[in-house]
Design an enzyme around this catalytic site. Structure first.
Site, short mmCIF file in Angstrom:
data_model
loop_
_atom_site.label_atom_id
_atom_site.label_comp_id
_atom_site.label_asym_id
_atom_site.label_seq_id
_atom_site.Cartn_x
_atom_site.Cartn_y
_atom_site.Cartn_z
N ALA A 11 46.47 33.20 49.56
CA ALA A 11 45.73 32.74 48.37
C ALA A 11 46.24 31.37 47.94
O ALA A 11 45.45 30.48 47.58
CB ALA A 11 45.89 33.76 47.24
N HIS B 148 44.67 41.19 45.22
CA HIS B 148 44.60 42.64 45.08
C HIS B 148 43.50 43.04 44.09
O HIS B 148 42.51 42.34 43.92
CB HIS B 148 45.97 43.21 44.72
CG HIS B 148 46.99 43.00 45.81
ND1 HIS B 148 46.79 43.44 47.09
CD2 HIS B 148 48.21 42.40 45.81
CE1 HIS B 148 47.84 43.12 47.83
NE2 HIS B 148 48.69 42.48 47.08
#
Length: 261
Positions: A95, A133
């Site tokens: 990310a 997540h």
């Protein structure tokens, strides 16, 4: 992915597995040390551990048109992200690498445990946060606004899914052991996909309070046919992300993408 082994529903072929549960940033740091024989890591970490680990041809978390999300309490534009501090889940996460590619320049950031980022954006300790997540599914109900979905940007940019997490095995296990170990782990993934309800019930133990509905949605996003095998598209996505990272100077040395045969 590991329910099949944990529930003894697949033949371990003489291997013994100990399940070690840690956040992805810790696993990334441990991989740099070569601590575990088999581990999940961020794809971004692979170039830093490629001398110790080889990529397993399964177990990837890839999103096609969705992925890590930058959120804030107020509307922000892309240009704003270069001016403010962003809470990130770790500089070795994919990310983080993708955010740097999106912005195309250096940006200010502060590393925060992934499960504390939304809270810091909510209470003003961070002006923006990079969510991984299940936070990708829950930020709106907590009053936060999306600035950019990096998986959506990546798909529009490349036409490819965004490879986030990968599974790797330590090279010193040897060329005779690695293919059979890989087959066992693939069998576990197939068992989980074939017995989704049971595997999901097992996974919910580690779901940080997610409802069954949200957990099922999240699993559906990242455990799919590309998890069972990268295929040509998945391998192309890995190569392209690492190529762009290398071009941007994100790695210390050239990257050699190598999978267990």
């Amino acid at each position: 992915m590991f329910w099949g082994l944990a529930a003894k529903r697949v033949d371990a072929r003489g291997f013994e597995f100990e399940h070690v549960l840690e956040g992805i940033q810790i696993l990334n740091e441990w991989a740099v040390e070569g601590r575990l024989e088999v581990t999940a890591i961020s794809l971004h970490t692979y170039p830093f551990v490629q001398d110790k680990y080889v990529i397993l041809p399964h177990g990837a978390s890839m999103g096609s048109g969705y992925g890590p999300v930058v959120v804030s309490k107020r509307p922000l534009e892309k240009a704003d992200l270069s001016e403010i501090e962003i809470a990130v889940p770790g500089r070795l996460t994919t990310a983080f690498l993708t955010l740097g590619l999106y912005l195309g320049s250096k940006f200010r950031f502060r590393e925060v445990p992934f499960d504390q980022i939304m809270e810091q954006v909510e209470d003003g300790r961070a002006e923006a946060g990079l969510l991984i997540h299940e936070g990708q599914l829950t930020y709106e109900r907590r009053g936060l606004e999306r600035v950019v979905d990096l998986g959506e940007w990546w798909l529009l940019e490349t036409g490819l899914p965004l490879p986030l997490g990968i599974n790797v095995a330590r090279r010193d296990l040897g060329d005779d052991v690695l293919p059979e170990l890989s087959d066992v782990l693939r069998d576990s993934i197939r068992a989980g996909l074939a017995n989704r309800e049971e595997a999901l019930e097992y996974a919910l133990q580690f779901g940080r309070g997610l409802s069954t509905e949200l957990a099922d949605k999240f699993v559906g996003m990242y455990v799919n046919e590309l998890t069972e095998d990268y295929g040509e598209e998945g391998r192309q996505a890995v190569a392209e992300l690492l190529r762009r990272g290398e071009e941007a100077g994100a790695f210390e040395r050239p990257v050699l993408v190598e999978f267990v045969d």
